[in-house]
Write a protein that holds these residues in place. Structure first.
Motif, PDB file in Angstrom:
ATOM      1  N   ALA A   1      -6.717   1.938   8.334  1.00  0.00           N
ATOM      2  CA  ALA A   1      -6.196   2.705   9.472  1.00  0.00           C
ATOM      3  C   ALA A   1      -4.886   3.393   9.105  1.00  0.00           C
ATOM      4  O   ALA A   1      -4.637   4.530   9.508  1.00  0.00           O
ATOM      5  CB  ALA A   1      -5.993   1.793  10.672  1.00  0.00           C
ATOM      6  N   ALA A   2      -4.046   2.727   8.300  1.00  0.00           N
ATOM      7  CA  ALA A   2      -2.776   3.331   7.885  1.00  0.00           C
ATOM      8  C   ALA A   2      -3.022   4.498   6.941  1.00  0.00           C
ATOM      9  O   ALA A   2      -2.344   5.529   7.021  1.00  0.00           O
ATOM     10  CB  ALA A   2      -1.902   2.289   7.211  1.00  0.00           C
ATOM     11  N   GLN A   3      -3.993   4.369   6.049  1.00  0.00           N
ATOM     12  CA  GLN A   3      -4.303   5.449   5.118  1.00  0.00           C
ATOM     13  C   GLN A   3      -4.890   6.655   5.840  1.00  0.00           C
ATOM     14  O   GLN A   3      -4.678   7.797   5.441  1.00  0.00           O
ATOM     15  CB  GLN A   3      -5.258   4.960   4.035  1.00  0.00           C
ATOM     16  N   LEU A   4      -5.611   6.425   6.927  1.00  0.00           N
ATOM     17  CA  LEU A   4      -6.178   7.516   7.713  1.00  0.00           C
ATOM     18  C   LEU A   4      -5.168   8.117   8.680  1.00  0.00           C
ATOM     19  O   LEU A   4      -5.450   9.129   9.327  1.00  0.00           O
ATOM     20  CB  LEU A   4      -7.411   7.022   8.482  1.00  0.00           C
ATOM     21  N   GLY A   5      -4.013   7.471   8.835  1.00  0.00           N
ATOM     22  CA  GLY A   5      -2.979   7.984   9.726  1.00  0.00           C
ATOM     23  C   GLY A   5      -3.144   7.549  11.168  1.00  0.00           C
ATOM     24  O   GLY A   5      -2.528   8.117  12.069  1.00  0.00           O
ATOM     25  N   LEU A   6      -3.971   6.551  11.417  1.00  0.00           N
ATOM     26  CA  LEU A   6      -4.195   6.089  12.779  1.00  0.00           C
ATOM     27  C   LEU A   6      -3.132   5.102  13.252  1.00  0.00           C
ATOM     28  O   LEU A   6      -2.956   4.908  14.453  1.00  0.00           O
ATOM     29  CB  LEU A   6      -5.580   5.426  12.878  1.00  0.00           C
ATOM     30  N   VAL A   7      -2.419   4.504  12.293  1.00  0.00           N
ATOM     31  CA  VAL A   7      -1.397   3.505  12.606  1.00  0.00           C
ATOM     32  C   VAL A   7      -0.064   3.979  12.066  1.00  0.00           C
ATOM     33  O   VAL A   7       0.028   4.450  10.934  1.00  0.00           O
ATOM     34  CB  VAL A   7      -1.764   2.135  11.977  1.00  0.00           C
ATOM     35  N   ASP A   8       0.974   3.856  12.877  1.00  0.00           N
ATOM     36  CA  ASP A   8       2.308   4.223  12.438  1.00  0.00           C
ATOM     37  C   ASP A   8       2.872   3.085  11.586  1.00  0.00           C
ATOM     38  O   ASP A   8       3.054   1.978  12.071  1.00  0.00           O
ATOM     39  CB  ASP A   8       3.215   4.465  13.650  1.00  0.00           C
TER      40      ASP A   8
ATOM     41  N   ARG B   1       4.448  -2.710   3.158  1.00  0.00           N
ATOM     42  CA  ARG B   1       3.705  -3.974   3.189  1.00  0.00           C
ATOM     43  C   ARG B   1       3.137  -4.146   4.595  1.00  0.00           C
ATOM     44  O   ARG B   1       3.889  -4.281   5.560  1.00  0.00           O
ATOM     45  CB  ARG B   1       4.617  -5.140   2.827  1.00  0.00           C
ATOM     46  N   ILE B   2       1.811  -4.132   4.687  1.00  0.00           N
ATOM     47  CA  ILE B   2       1.126  -4.238   5.972  1.00  0.00           C
ATOM     48  C   ILE B   2      -0.009  -5.248   5.865  1.00  0.00           C
ATOM     49  O   ILE B   2      -0.471  -5.552   4.773  1.00  0.00           O
ATOM     50  CB  ILE B   2       0.592  -2.868   6.450  1.00  0.00           C
ATOM     51  N   PRO B   3      -0.485  -5.771   6.993  1.00  0.00           N
ATOM     52  CA  PRO B   3      -1.639  -6.675   6.965  1.00  0.00           C
ATOM     53  C   PRO B   3      -2.871  -5.965   6.405  1.00  0.00           C
ATOM     54  O   PRO B   3      -3.064  -4.765   6.608  1.00  0.00           O
ATOM     55  CB  PRO B   3      -1.855  -7.034   8.433  1.00  0.00           C
ATOM     56  N   ARG B   4      -3.709  -6.728   5.714  1.00  0.00           N
ATOM     57  CA  ARG B   4      -4.861  -6.159   5.022  1.00  0.00           C
ATOM     58  C   ARG B   4      -5.821  -5.466   5.976  1.00  0.00           C
ATOM     59  O   ARG B   4      -6.438  -4.460   5.638  1.00  0.00           O
ATOM     60  CB  ARG B   4      -5.582  -7.279   4.272  1.00  0.00           C
ATOM     61  N   ARG B   5      -5.945  -5.966   7.191  1.00  0.00           N
ATOM     62  CA  ARG B   5      -6.889  -5.383   8.142  1.00  0.00           C
ATOM     63  C   ARG B   5      -6.450  -4.017   8.652  1.00  0.00           C
ATOM     64  O   ARG B   5      -7.242  -3.303   9.269  1.00  0.00           O
ATOM     65  CB  ARG B   5      -7.133  -6.338   9.306  1.00  0.00           C
ATOM     66  N   LEU B   6      -5.167  -3.642   8.413  1.00  0.00           N
ATOM     67  CA  LEU B   6      -4.675  -2.349   8.882  1.00  0.00           C
ATOM     68  C   LEU B   6      -4.557  -1.315   7.770  1.00  0.00           C
ATOM     69  O   LEU B   6      -4.120  -0.193   8.024  1.00  0.00           O
ATOM     70  CB  LEU B   6      -3.308  -2.523   9.544  1.00  0.00           C
TER      71      LEU B   6
ATOM     72  N   VAL C   1       0.858  -1.186   0.000  1.00  0.00           N
ATOM     73  CA  VAL C   1       0.000   0.000   0.000  1.00  0.00           C
ATOM     74  C   VAL C   1       0.892   1.232   0.000  1.00  0.00           C
ATOM     75  O   VAL C   1       1.945   1.243   0.638  1.00  0.00           O
ATOM     76  CB  VAL C   1      -0.899   0.025   1.255  1.00  0.00           C
ATOM     77  N   LYS C   2       0.465   2.277  -0.715  1.00  0.00           N
ATOM     78  CA  LYS C   2       1.193   3.546  -0.677  1.00  0.00           C
ATOM     79  C   LYS C   2       0.604   4.423   0.417  1.00  0.00           C
ATOM     80  O   LYS C   2      -0.588   4.728   0.396  1.00  0.00           O
ATOM     81  CB  LYS C   2       1.094   4.263  -2.023  1.00  0.00           C
ATOM     82  N   VAL C   3       1.432   4.792   1.362  1.00  0.00           N
ATOM     83  CA  VAL C   3       1.026   5.667   2.457  1.00  0.00           C
ATOM     84  C   VAL C   3       2.009   6.826   2.501  1.00  0.00           C
ATOM     85  O   VAL C   3       3.206   6.617   2.688  1.00  0.00           O
ATOM     86  CB  VAL C   3       1.012   4.915   3.804  1.00  0.00           C
ATOM     87  N   ASP C   4       1.519   8.027   2.313  1.00  0.00           N
ATOM     88  CA  ASP C   4       2.358   9.243   2.298  1.00  0.00           C
ATOM     89  C   ASP C   4       3.473   9.133   1.264  1.00  0.00           C
ATOM     90  O   ASP C   4       4.617   9.509   1.517  1.00  0.00           O
ATOM     91  CB  ASP C   4       2.958   9.508   3.687  1.00  0.00           C
ATOM     92  N   GLY C   5       3.163   8.575   0.089  1.00  0.00           N
ATOM     93  CA  GLY C   5       4.139   8.459  -0.982  1.00  0.00           C
ATOM     94  C   GLY C   5       5.173   7.367  -0.777  1.00  0.00           C
ATOM     95  O   GLY C   5       6.122   7.257  -1.536  1.00  0.00           O
TER      96      GLY C   5
END
Length: 57
Positions: free
Chosen positions: A46-53, A38-43, A30-34
């Motif tokens: 939350a990663a795209q919303l910035g809730l998970v580091d 690689r993260i688990p699908r369930r996160l 997944v692209k997060v902040d450019g």
């Protein structure tokens, strides 16, 4: 539903339980902040919303 015909011993129960193994978590790119991570699908959401580091993955 299957019903045991007799009581299973403690040793046999623990031996059977010890053979169970969980599967590894499938990771998704997944692209997060450019940055591609690689993260688990369930996160993903939350990663795209910035809730998970994502640095810890």
């Amino acid at each position: 539903m299957a019903v045991p015909k007799r009581k299973m011993s403690r040793a046999n129960t623990r031996m059977r339980r010890s053979q169970w193994k969980a599967d590894n978590v499938a990771l998704q790119e997944v692209k997060v902040d450019g940055q591609t991570v690689r993260i688990p699908r369930r996160l993903v959401k939350a990663a795209q919303l910035g809730l998970v580091d994502v640095e810890q993955f």
